[in-house]
Design an enzyme around this catalytic site. Structure first.
Site, PDB file in Angstrom:
ATOM      1  N   ASP A 103     -18.407  32.730 -35.798  1.00 64.48           N
ATOM      2  CA  ASP A 103     -18.116  31.539 -35.832  1.00 64.48           C
ATOM      3  C   ASP A 103     -18.757  30.999 -34.523  1.00 64.48           C
ATOM      4  O   ASP A 103     -18.622  29.470 -34.785  1.00 64.48           O
ATOM      5  CB  ASP A 103     -16.284  31.645 -35.664  1.00 64.48           C
ATOM      6  CG  ASP A 103     -15.774  32.223 -36.664  1.00 64.48           C
ATOM      7  OD1 ASP A 103     -16.117  31.946 -38.421  1.00 64.48           O
ATOM      8  OD2 ASP A 103     -14.093  32.476 -36.674  1.00 64.48           O
ATOM      9  N   ASP A 125       1.135  -1.328   0.204  1.00 67.75           N
ATOM     10  CA  ASP A 125       0.538   0.246   0.538  1.00 67.75           C
ATOM     11  C   ASP A 125       0.580   1.207   0.346  1.00 67.75           C
ATOM     12  O   ASP A 125       0.798   2.259   0.085  1.00 67.75           O
ATOM     13  CB  ASP A 125      -0.733   0.349   1.499  1.00 67.75           C
ATOM     14  CG  ASP A 125      -1.923  -1.038   0.991  1.00 67.75           C
ATOM     15  OD1 ASP A 125      -1.927  -1.221   0.099  1.00 67.75           O
ATOM     16  OD2 ASP A 125      -2.727  -1.186   1.959  1.00 67.75           O
ATOM     17  N   GLY A 166     -12.142  19.103 -34.908  1.00 74.94           N
ATOM     18  CA  GLY A 166     -12.446  18.601 -35.235  1.00 74.94           C
ATOM     19  C   GLY A 166     -12.952  18.645 -36.823  1.00 74.94           C
ATOM     20  O   GLY A 166     -13.367  18.154 -37.892  1.00 74.94           O
ATOM     21  N   LEU A 167     -13.633  19.928 -36.677  1.00 73.66           N
ATOM     22  CA  LEU A 167     -14.096  20.586 -37.985  1.00 73.66           C
ATOM     23  C   LEU A 167     -13.126  20.867 -38.690  1.00 73.66           C
ATOM     24  O   LEU A 167     -12.850  20.456 -40.389  1.00 73.66           O
ATOM     25  CB  LEU A 167     -14.892  22.284 -37.067  1.00 73.66           C
ATOM     26  CG  LEU A 167     -15.570  23.364 -39.000  1.00 73.66           C
ATOM     27  CD1 LEU A 167     -15.821  22.149 -39.541  1.00 73.66           C
ATOM     28  CD2 LEU A 167     -14.965  24.619 -38.482  1.00 73.66           C
TER      29      LEU A 167
END
Length: 509
Positions: free
Chosen positions: A274, A36, A409-410
């Site tokens: 935008d 631990d 992503g665009l």
């Protein structure tokens, strides 16, 4: 016991470690077996701290169980005091050591050490890490804080930030500056950066700022009762919440509510054309209750997203998160099983995930962009740069963090749209390599499949595959699955372009 590869929270003694590591002059003696003793990895590798956690382990082994493990604990306590000379000590047991019932608190009390020794009773098999941090700080505060005269000027305590917390270091700086603009100084910030001696001065403040309810609410409620210290209920994450926080502080203190928004860069984008690209994007939120609740408000009211689903892993926050989900018209997901979260995300198919490092990995597998909003986090979420979540600068950071995955992503979607262009087609390679460019592999390419080779398989025809590539990449997986499900329901073995459009029309209804 259910075993899992990932876990959202560790056992409660990890929460105690977060409090001890955040403070100075405090030492934690942990009754724990050899396996631990992993705290160093959490704080030096993930948080990149430049010093080891202030913890001493008894580190008993299997062969010690038949002898006197209690004596091992007492020896460890004595050695820790002599070596580190702390102002105070906390003592407790790990989840494994709890089973042998040695009572670390009782043993430490009999030793007569000349400093405060605070026992921790953390039920390892009923509660988890955030509870451990909250309870530990509460016990330390109750043992050390006392009523006293208030400071002549208006001051407050910042309560809740710990080691291994999500952007806690930078949030402290941001909120300290925000309060300074109101003419309010910070009396004590705890546990982060505080000593046990500092905690004795908590009662001198006029009110508490509860920054993170998961790790500071129990102490704040006790101080409200015993030290006459009211505490703020608004967590200032997001523009709207920061305005509300300033108003709440002004109400508590009688100061004039002042907020300098000159550094806020969100409005210019919100007013631009935008920003319409973000409007209506469906997002799924998951993490600790506090960050999910604040993120939901930002997503809907400040970014124009649609909250498709939300949930939290810490069950202490289940009630407020369920109430919030009803307000947003979605079903709350309260679970600490990442597989449940993955299934919900796959079902909802959002355009963006706002979650933890777990959801970051889930998003990679499902092809959905993800921004991290909550612990548990990894090393990349402890940046060297100034990167708060709270206040005005926090709103700027959040905007960048959430928008960039969608904007990138665009960009990728546009590259897919122009993949037949002379410069961007698949055989051209990377344009910046010129004539030396090598053809790029098509990530969407599939080996031809025939129904004879794989009976029961739905086969995509070439025209349908080409048309599918025109679908934005972040929803293409869902479009493929929906079309295959539609074909299976209709008993079709092949998918042509007509089937693709029929499926689209079917699911659009």
């Amino acid at each position: 016991m259910k075993l899992s590869v990932w876990t959202y929270e560790g056992p409660p003694h990890v929460g105690a470690l977060r409090v001890a590591t955040a403070m100075k002059g405090l030492h934690y003696v942990l009754h724990a077996p050899q396996g631990d003793t992993y705290a160093d990895l959490l704080f030096t590798m993930i948080e990149r701290r430049n010093h080891r956690p202030p913890v001493t382990y008894t580190t008993f082994q299997a062969r010690d169980l038949g002898s006197d493990t209690a004596n091992l604990f007492k020896t460890a306590c004595q050695n820790a005091y002599e070596r580190f000379q702390p102002q105070a000590m906390i003592v407790g047991a790990s989840c494994t050591a709890e089973l042998i019932q040695d009572d670390p608190g009782g043993m430490a009390e009999t030793m007569g050490l000349p400093i405060p020794v605070i026992p921790l009773d953390l039920p390892s098999y009923q509660r988890k890490e955030n509870f451990g941090a909250d309870e530990t700080f509460f016990q330390i505060t109750r043992a050390l804080a006392r009523p006293m005269d208030k400071t002549p000027q208006i001051t407050c305590n910042l309560i809740g930030p710990t080691a291994l917390g999500f952007r806690h270091r930078d949030d402290i700086t941001e909120i300290t500056a925000l309060l300074s603009d109101l003419g309010i100084s910070v009396n004590v910030c705890a546990p982060y950066g505080a000593t046990p001696q500092d905690l004795t001065r908590l009662g001198a403040a006029h009110f508490n700022v509860l920054m993170y309810p998961e790790t500071g609410e129990a102490a704040c409620r006790w101080m409200e009762r015993e030290l006459n210290l009211p505490f703020t209920k608004t967590v200032p994450i997001g523009v709207g919440a920061t305005h509300d926080f300033v108003k709440e502080v002004a109400t508590l203190t009688g100061v004039e509510p002042t907020l300098d928004t000159a550094r806020l860069r969100l409005p210019w984008y919100s007013a631009s054309v935008d920003s319409t690209y973000l409007t209506g994007k469906r997002v799924f939120l998951f993490g600790d209750g506090t960050h999910v609740a604040t993120a939901a408000r930002i997503a809907r009211d400040e970014m124009g997203f649609e909250v498709a689903g939300l949930g939290c892993y810490n069950r202490e926050m289940a009630r407020p998160i369920r109430a919030l989900a009803r307000e947003y018209g979605v079903e709350a997901l309260i679970t600490d099983d990442y597989l449940d979260v993955e299934q919900r995300i796959e079902t909802l198919a959002p355009e963006l995930i706002l979650g933890t490092q777990m959801e970051r990995h889930i998003g990679k597998r499902l092809g959905i962009p993800c921004a991290v909003i909550s612990a548990p986090v990894h090393v990349q979420d402890f940046p060297a740069r100034y990167s708060p979540q709270m206040g005005i600068e926090g709103a700027n950071v959040i905007f960048d963090t959430w928008v960039h995955p969608l904007v990138m992503g665009l960009e990728e979607h546009l590259l897919h749209m122009f993949r037949e262009d002379f410069e961007f087609h698949d055989d051209a390679g990377a344009s910046h390599h010129g004539h030396k460019a090598k053809p790029r592999p098509d990530p969407e390419a599939r080996q031809p499949v025939t129904a004879d080779e794989h009976p029961g398989t739905v086969v995509w025809l070439d025209d349908a595959e080409r048309e599918l590539k025109k679908v934005p990449f972040f929803v293409r997986g869902k479009a493929r699955r929906n079309t295959e499900s539609f074909a299976a329901e209709k008993g079709l073995s092949q998918i042509g372009i007509d089937t693709l459009y029929e499926a689209k029309a079917h699911y659009a209804r």
